[in-house]
Design an enzyme around this catalytic site. Structure first.
Site, PDB file in Angstrom:
ATOM      1  N   ASP A  25       0.803  -1.220   0.000  1.00 43.47           N
ATOM      2  CA  ASP A  25       0.000   0.000   0.000  1.00 43.47           C
ATOM      3  C   ASP A  25       0.835   1.269   0.000  1.00 43.47           C
ATOM      4  O   ASP A  25       0.334   2.346  -0.297  1.00 43.47           O
ATOM      5  CB  ASP A  25      -0.853   0.048   1.284  1.00 43.47           C
ATOM      6  CG  ASP A  25      -2.079  -0.824   1.182  1.00 43.47           C
ATOM      7  OD1 ASP A  25      -2.617  -0.953   0.082  1.00 43.47           O
ATOM      8  OD2 ASP A  25      -2.485  -1.367   2.218  1.00 43.47           O
TER       9      ASP A  25
HETATM   10  C1  BGC Z   1      -0.016   1.079   6.301  1.00 41.55           C
HETATM   11  C2  BGC Z   1      -0.439  -0.138   5.543  1.00 41.55           C
HETATM   12  C3  BGC Z   1      -1.922  -0.152   5.470  1.00 41.55           C
HETATM   13  C4  BGC Z   1      -2.445   1.158   4.903  1.00 41.55           C
HETATM   14  C5  BGC Z   1      -3.943   1.158   4.943  1.00 41.55           C
HETATM   15  C6  BGC Z   1      -0.549   2.314   5.670  1.00 41.55           C
HETATM   16  O1  BGC Z   1      -0.195   3.410   6.423  1.00 41.55           O
HETATM   17  O2  BGC Z   1       1.376   1.144   6.394  1.00 41.55           O
HETATM   18  O3  BGC Z   1       0.029  -1.309   6.162  1.00 41.55           O
HETATM   19  O4  BGC Z   1      -2.385  -1.189   4.676  1.00 41.55           O
HETATM   20  O5  BGC Z   1      -1.948   2.258   5.608  1.00 41.55           O
HETATM   21  O6  BGC Z   1      -4.532   2.329   4.611  1.00 41.55           O
HETATM   22  C1  NOJ Z   2      -2.075  -3.902   5.110  1.00 40.40           C
HETATM   23  C2  NOJ Z   2      -3.179  -4.009   4.132  1.00 40.40           C
HETATM   24  O1  NOJ Z   2      -4.350  -4.486   4.762  1.00 40.40           O
HETATM   25  C3  NOJ Z   2      -2.840  -4.905   2.998  1.00 40.40           C
HETATM   26  O2  NOJ Z   2      -3.855  -4.875   2.040  1.00 40.40           O
HETATM   27  C4  NOJ Z   2      -1.519  -4.492   2.404  1.00 40.40           C
HETATM   28  O3  NOJ Z   2      -1.235  -5.383   1.395  1.00 40.40           O
HETATM   29  C5  NOJ Z   2      -0.428  -4.443   3.433  1.00 40.40           C
HETATM   30  N1  NOJ Z   2      -0.824  -3.577   4.489  1.00 40.40           N
HETATM   31  C6  NOJ Z   2       0.910  -4.013   2.878  1.00 40.40           C
HETATM   32  O4  NOJ Z   2       0.943  -2.667   2.597  1.00 40.40           O
END
Ligand code: BGC
Ligand code: NOJ
Length: 813
Positions: free
Chosen positions: A487
């Site tokens: 993400d």
């Molecule tokens: C986090 C991710 C997460 C995303 C969701 C980010 O700040 O690092 O792990 O999936 O936010 O919005």
């Molecule tokens: C958490 C999110 O739920 C998932 O969709 C994503 O792949 C991981 N963070 C890695 O960024």
């Protein structure tokens, strides 16, 4: 190695984790409820309940990130003379003579003892019921008569958990309750559009109550010293606005040795529109009365609890292994499968790290979660696939999240994460292999939930593949869009505005340049599955068409995606390499190593082996493999959020446990059992539990999303427990690739990959209408099945053909 303090231990026989010290390094929680009505409960009975959706139907109030931590929950105050205490130690924190919390399969039992009185509370949500049972047993273990004053406590949330925290100018005037006998009803907003209310009941006459928070607690007091409890006298307050609560007051006399049960019930009711009221302004309580009547005696509650335990017995008997290694067996047979159910139910919505407000069900998350769950209750996985696919767009793109209550795509976050479509294939194929139910492919499924737009589910899979093919970049690699699985790799975001979300902006490039090697690998892996599915269905032309696209993708990766010792991670908007030896920082990333080795791209040319070696060399550390190395030390405008995290945390070189299994599967496919096992054991909770309870901080019985990496201030510290794709991936990896029992269309494929120290083991596997007892004799081999017999008869190849009934399978390697 430094000896760390321990706060508990596993009790495998009861499938429980036993916490023996309430002051755990962080709240250690459990989940109650399996469908519809859910609760989160910590080891001191903190937490909250909701119906289906932690945002829109929050039943009780909880304050996240509070001081003290984990404040608010279902509290029982016991006043014995001048001493006031709670069975779970909090909130009074009166030192207890004994404390224990047992987190089990969808239940939690908290026991405290003080001055000769024992209070034990069993918390659970009965199957198919919209209520949390709290069965409190008070026992007088002393030699004298005990006259106790008991106060219960719950605080109502005004339903919408978001506005409940914000809109005080309204909230302080809307709260409404009704009191009837021993039941306190919460009916805020019922007078207008809501057709639901909640109640808190106890199955005994009460000697008083309170429903107004400030009356009960006192404006300048705290949960630790509520004025009513200190005074030992309820005020029978009736809440009008402000903050409604529910507290029963009960006087209890216990003879020496005597024990009494009290069944408290926190319930949720929905009424039909024309049956909302029994008299003007009076809620219709018929359904509440009926629900209470089902659970108003110890006997009925014990029966409901026995049913819940049988339910879990049955679920955990589907896949059961005996290896003789307790640490492995307890994770495989109990906790990993349990966590998979929880992630299936909640996606990333509600935990002690996810507020239940921000994120509903993730498109990619839920598809991955269901791979960890499909063997448990395939019918629920089937419905989930349809729900997810119904949020797809006609071009194959998808909403990134949807709301569990409405099942509608979430417009705040929208779409454009270009890995999302591939996961639908991953989930659907796993479902069909488990069940043999090809009929799901003929289900008519809409786009964006629009009636009239339905096409078959198979068509949804097809456009999912096409979405990748139709969105290739300058190197013929998949365009990343807003981000792929990571993400935080936001290559089209270009943000200098701190008020802007990294992931929901795409303000410069319209996403036509930056490319992802992770999606390339994902496309090849899921594409191969898609091709095999098409062949199975006799769709030869479609299979050929897609095979060409896969071959082209493989060529593109070999040509533009290889850095010499590992796979590149991406190309940025300017066409510069990401995750290359040429980069100053973050020269290597884990995701593309995982997916391209799983896809076995360039295996013959030695790429797979080199990539796996590089993971060991650059990513591995004591606590697992980090996401990238070296960590970013500064913000990079063209990379986005990934470089916003301090070194060693989250997506910037944290051990993002979710992706470790990808490399482990790569190792398994390459036959490197020793390496696969050593990576696996590093992030296996039962191994961490033994060594690092204090450092690791979060629950030792489940995986957390992230463990601080080697560049962090505190390597090995865990965060964001419970709701992580790690659960499903750990399960998929150990059950199918390490232990090697892999469901397939026509049977079960047996192909373990083990450390050479592995000894004989047996897997009991229920599969469709069959039950297999499979014994593997590794004979020191890491990989390679030599012979298989099915009920004494030799089997050709590695797939035991499916047939109903009980079977015995012997495998030598
Ligand atoms: C986090 C991710 C997460 C995303 C969701 C980010 O700040 O690092 O792990 O999936 O936010 O919005
Ligand atoms: C958490 C999110 O739920 C998932 O969709 C994503 O792949 C991981 N963070 C890695 O960024």
């Amino acid at each position: 190695m430094e000896q760390q303090k321990r706060y508990g231990h596993f009790d495998d026989q009861h499938r429980e984790y036993v916490i023996t010290d309430p002051q755990t390094p962080w709240p250690w929680i459990n989940y109650l409820g399996n469908e519809d009505f859910f609760s989160l409960i910590s080891n001191t009975a903190g937490g909250y309940s909701f119906y289906k959706d932690a945002k829109f139907r929050r039943i009780t109030r909880y304050r996240y990130n509070n001081v003290p931590m984990d404040n608010g929950g279902r509290y029982f105050y016991i006043k014995d003379g001048d001493t006031v205490w709670n069975p779970g130690w909090k909130p009074c924190k009166t030192p207890l003579d004994f404390y224990e919390c047992r987190h089990g399969m969808s239940y939690t039992r908290v026991t405290g003892r003080k001055n000769g009185v024992e209070a034990s509370v069993l918390f659970f949500v009965p199957l198919k019921k919209w209520a949390e049972v709290q069965k409190l047993t008070l026992t007088n273990q002393s030699n004298e008569v005990k006259n106790l004053k008991l106060f219960s406590f719950e605080e109502w949330c005004l339903w919408n958990a978001a506005t409940d925290m914000e809109n005080f100018q309204r909230n302080f005037s809307t709260g409404e309750v009704e009191i009837e006998g021993s039941t306190i009803y919460h009916k805020t907003e019922y007078r207008e559009r809501r057709n639901h209310y909640a109640f808190y009941h106890v199955n005994t006459p009460i000697q008083g109550f309170d429903t107004d928070r400030e009356t009960f607690v006192g404006l300048y007091n705290e949960f630790a010293d509520p004025q009513v409890v200190i005074e030992g006298k309820p005020r029978n307050s009736h809440a009008h606005g402000w903050s409604p609560i529910a507290s029963h007051y009960i006087e209890v006399t216990l003879q020496p040795g005597e024990s009494k049960d009290f069944v408290f019930l926190l319930g949720y009711i929905e009424n039909e529109q024309d049956k909302k009221f029994s008299a003007p302004q009076v809620i219709n309580k018929d359904k509440a009365h009926a629900l209470i009547a089902e659970l108003d005696t110890t006997q009925k509650v014990d029966q409901a609890f026995a049913e819940l335990c049988q339910y879990w017995d049955a679920l955990l008997n589907i896949y059961n292994v005996r290896t003789g290694n307790d640490k492995l067996d307890r994770m495989v047979n109990i906790w990993n499968q349990y966590q998979c159910m929880v992630t299936f139910n909640f996606s990333r919505s509600a935990s002690f790290f996810e507020s239940g407000i921000g994120r509903g069900m993730g498109f990619r998350d839920s598809n991955q979660d269901l791979v960890g769950f499909v063997h448990q209750i395939p019918s629920r996985a089937r419905q989930r696939i349809i729900d997810i696919a119904s949020t797809q767009f006609p071009d194959g793109g998808c909403y990134h999240q949807y709301q569990p209550l409405t099942k509608r795509g979430n417009n705040d976050i929208g779409g454009g994460f270009n890995d999302d479509p591939c996961w639908l294939i991953f989930g659907t194929v796993a479902y069909i292999k488990e069940t043999g139910d090809f009929s799901i492919l003929d289900e008519m499924v809409p786009f964006d939930n629009q009636p009239g737009s339905e096409v078959t589910l198979f068509e949804h899979l097809k456009i999912s593949m096409d979405h990748v093919i139709n969105n290739l970049g300058p190197h013929m690699l998949p365009l990343i869009g807003r981000a792929d699985w990571n993400d935080c790799l936001n290559l089209n975001c270009f943000s200098w505005d701190p008020n802007e979300s990294f992931q929901t902006t795409e303000n410069v490039s319209e996403g036509t340049k930056a490319e992802s090697l992770m999606i390339a690998g994902l496309f090849v892996v899921t594409g191969k599955d898609y091709v095999a599915l098409c062949q199975k269905l006799g769709k030869t032309q479609e299979a050929e068409r897609m095979q060409k696209a896969i071959d082209a993708m493989i060529e593109a990766v070999k040509k533009h995606g290889w850095d010499g010792e590992w796979y590149l991670r991406a190309y940025d908007f300017y066409g510069n390499k990401i995750g290359s030896n040429e980069c100053d920082e973050a020269k290597i990333f884990i995701e593309s190593q995982g997916w391209c080795t799983m896809a076995e791209i360039g295996a013959q040319e030695g790429m797979v082996a080199k990539s796996l070696d590089s993971c060991k060399k650059y990513l591995e550390c004591e606590h697992g493999m980090v996401l990238n190395n070296p960590a970013f030390t500064k913000y990079i405008y063209e990379y986005g959020e990934i470089s916003s995290y301090p070194e060693g945390y989250k997506e910037n070189a944290g051990i993002f446990c979710h992706n470790n299994p990808w490399v482990i599967i790569g190792e398994c496919l390459a036959g490197r059992g020793n390496d696969a096992w050593s990576h696996y054991a590093k992030i296996l909770p039962s191994y961490v539990e033994e060594k690092y309870q204090t450092l690791h901080k979060v629950e030792p019985y489940v995986n957390c999303q992230m463990v601080a990496g080697k560049d962090a201030f505190k390597p090995g510290e865990g965060k964001n427990s419970w709701l992580t794709g790690t659960a499903a991936w750990m399960w998929y990896t150990v059950s199918e690739f390490i232990l090697g029992i892999k469901p397939d269309y026509d049977g079960i494929r047996i192909d373990p990959c083990l450390p050479e120290t592995a000894t004989d083991y047996t897997v009991q596997r229920k599969f469709r209408d069959a039950e297999y007892e499979i014994t593997i004799h590794p004979n020191g081999a890491q990989k390679g099945v030599k012979t298989i017999t099915l009920d004494g008869q030799p089997v050709d190849g590695t797939v035991i053909p499916y047939s109903a009934g009980k079977h015995v399978v012997e495998v030598t390697m």
